[in-house]
Scaffold this motif. Sequence first.
Motif, PDB file in Angstrom:
ATOM      1  N   GLU A  54       0.847  -1.190   0.000  1.00 27.41           N
ATOM      2  CA  GLU A  54       0.000   0.000   0.000  1.00 27.41           C
ATOM      3  C   GLU A  54       0.883   1.242   0.000  1.00 27.41           C
ATOM      4  O   GLU A  54       1.881   1.298   0.724  1.00 27.41           O
ATOM      5  N   GLY A  55       0.498   2.231  -0.776  1.00 27.93           N
ATOM      6  CA  GLY A  55       1.201   3.504  -0.755  1.00 27.93           C
ATOM      7  C   GLY A  55       0.578   4.439   0.262  1.00 27.93           C
ATOM      8  O   GLY A  55      -0.553   4.222   0.709  1.00 27.93           O
ATOM      9  N   THR A  56       1.308   5.480   0.613  1.00 24.41           N
ATOM     10  CA  THR A  56       0.809   6.439   1.594  1.00 24.41           C
ATOM     11  C   THR A  56       0.857   7.874   1.079  1.00 24.41           C
ATOM     12  O   THR A  56       0.417   8.784   1.759  1.00 24.41           O
ATOM     13  N   GLY A  57       1.389   8.071  -0.107  1.00 20.33           N
ATOM     14  CA  GLY A  57       1.552   9.414  -0.647  1.00 20.33           C
ATOM     15  C   GLY A  57       0.372   9.876  -1.473  1.00 20.33           C
ATOM     16  O   GLY A  57      -0.747   9.385  -1.329  1.00 20.33           O
ATOM     17  N   LYS A  58       0.662  10.804  -2.390  1.00 17.63           N
ATOM     18  CA  LYS A  58      -0.374  11.377  -3.251  1.00 17.63           C
ATOM     19  C   LYS A  58      -0.943  10.331  -4.199  1.00 17.63           C
ATOM     20  O   LYS A  58      -0.273   9.378  -4.581  1.00 17.63           O
TER      21      LYS A  58
END
Length: 150
Positions: A54-58
């Motif tokens: 999972e990503g956490t940025g934009k």
Amino acid sequence: MGRQKHNNKNAGKKRGRGGAGQNRAETEAFLKKNRQKTDVIETSSGLQYAVREEGTGKQPDEWSTVEVNQRILLVDGTVIKDTYHSVETDRFTIEEAIPGLKEGLQMMKEGGKTRFVVPPDLAWGKRGAGDKIGPYAALIFDIRLEKVIH
């Protein structure tokens, strides 16, 4: 009593891309088997994906430019492109991506890694692309979204 012409459209063509019938059969078998995996989600368009990290940025939108590391494969495992072992990432706009990636990338966030299985009608369809991607070929993209540039 006219003579029949012998017309072999494939004479002289490279076999690397695979024939339309062969590619279609391999694609359908692969998509069917892949959708049965427990971590694979299939969208209404037919795009299959599995989130690896999972990503956490934009999160990109349809007008974003993205920077990605990606490995592109055919369903038989043939590698079309791999930036993971390169010093440079790929940068492109969502707008210029194939339909399957337009849909998929907009579900990701920076730092995320996802495997997308893009069916032919969301990729290059019946025409294929270049000398490596044949007609009716599904593509596998292992993508890490490195950066979203709005």
